[in-house]
Design an enzyme around this catalytic site. Structure first.
Site, short mmCIF file in Angstrom:
data_model
loop_
_atom_site.label_atom_id
_atom_site.label_comp_id
_atom_site.label_asym_id
_atom_site.label_seq_id
_atom_site.Cartn_x
_atom_site.Cartn_y
_atom_site.Cartn_z
CB ALA A 47 -0.90 0.00 1.23
CE LYS A 48 3.03 6.42 -4.45
NZ LYS A 48 4.45 6.22 -4.25
CB VAL A 49 1.04 3.85 3.98
CG1 VAL A 49 0.70 4.52 5.30
CG2 VAL A 49 0.05 2.72 3.66
CE1 TYR A 59 7.41 6.41 -1.25
CE2 TYR A 59 5.43 5.87 -0.03
CZ TYR A 59 6.20 5.75 -1.16
OH TYR A 59 5.77 4.95 -2.20
#
Ligand code: PMP
Length: 295
Positions: A152-154, A158
């Site tokens: 998932a691009k949470v 990052y």
């Protein structure tokens, strides 16, 4: 750099000047990194502005939101339409689009009952520049898939990318290559990894990586053009025997890798499968005929 006095952004159904966009300082996204986002590119083509793989990006965003229990108020189709309107309102064609789903005020460790949808766009060159990059293997590993949803691009994920990239640059490299917690090659801070050896490509399987939309596009191009590509765990020692390597990502597109930990790949970038795929990818995003492979 990201906006000027004329820039218009989308916030919760409203079109407003970027300079006037405001939010609460009491949300979980700011404090705990619990938000999800996407990075999408639009290209100026002979058939007009084309948002590349828009629905795939917004389906992944919906998936990411679901994983994090964040209410997603728009469908992928609606978000695609908003993206085109955003570009139109800002007079942009070749652009990077950044949708962000962030939480309404909630300081406890429970999912927010309400979220906000922000979307902006700006002109952004290739993330890692035009030249093949020099990577350093990071001592910081990608997060373990049993600790978070790595696919998932949470937002909070990052922090891992930022520390790994910063460490690599402080050691004189252009960027980092991260291993997974098992010690195999995973990906870059914001891009997937491919390696070339004896005219075959290898890329880490899903499980410890963000399964990139560019990675899927490259896998498909390989299938269509007779390039053998295998998904397998790559040990860092195998990198020394490889002929070449490259990163793939929406922002990075296809970026050649010159060296890893100072070991320069033996095959020049201009004579690699990576470079051929870079040209094919460029044609694909511009809706042109994909050139055949001449090696
Ligand atoms: N891995 C990570 C960690 C990323 O941030 C990105 C960029 N979204 C990618 C891979 C490449 O994904 P995509 O091709 O979908 O942009």
């Amino acid at each position: 750099m990201y906006y000027n006095a004329d820039s218009i952004v989308f916030l919760d159904g409203q079109w407003i000047p970027a300079a006037k966009a405001e939010t609460s300082l009491y949300g979980q996204t700011l404090h705990y990194g619990n938000g999800v986002f996407e990075g999408i590119r639009a290209y100026k083509t002979t058939q007009g502005t084309h948002v590349f793989k828009a629905e795939e990006h917004y389906r992944r965003m919906a998936y990411s939101a679901g994983r994090m229990h964040l209410p997603m108020p728009y469908t992928p189709e609606e978000l695609t339409e908003i993206s085109y309107t955003l570009l139109g309102k800002n007079g942009l064609s070749d652009a990077y689009i950044r949708p962000l789903l962030f939480g309404a005020p909630n300081m406890s460790l429970t999912p927010p009952s309400k979220t906000h949808l922000f979307m902006c766009a700006w002109t952004w060159g290739k993330l890692l520049g035009e030249k093949p990059v020099r990577l350093g293997i990071s001592s910081i590993r990608r997060p373990h898939p049993e600790s978070c949803f790595v696919d998932a691009k949470v937002c909070g994920h990052y922090t891992n990318s930022i520390i790994a990239g910063t460490d690599a640059r402080s050691r004189g490299y252009d960027d980092a290559l991260l291993l997974d917690t098992g010690g195999y090659v995973a990906e870059g801070p914001g891009a997937n990894f491919f390696m070339e050896k004896d005219q075959v490509l290898y890329t880490p399987p899903t499980g410890h990586i963000l399964p990139g939309i560019t990675r899927s596009t490259i896998l498909k191009l390989c299938r269509e053009h007779g390039i053998t590509v295998r998904e397998k765990n790559i040990h860092p020692l195998e990198l020394r025997e490889a002929d070449g390597a490259f990163f793939t990502g929406t922002a990075a597109e296809v970026t050649g890798i010159e060296s890893i930990d100072g070991n320069v790949f033996r095959r020049p970038w201009t004579n690699s499968l990576g470079e051929a795929l870079q040209k094919m990818y460029k044609a694909k995003v511009l809706l042109q005929d994909v050139p055949e492979l001449y090696l």
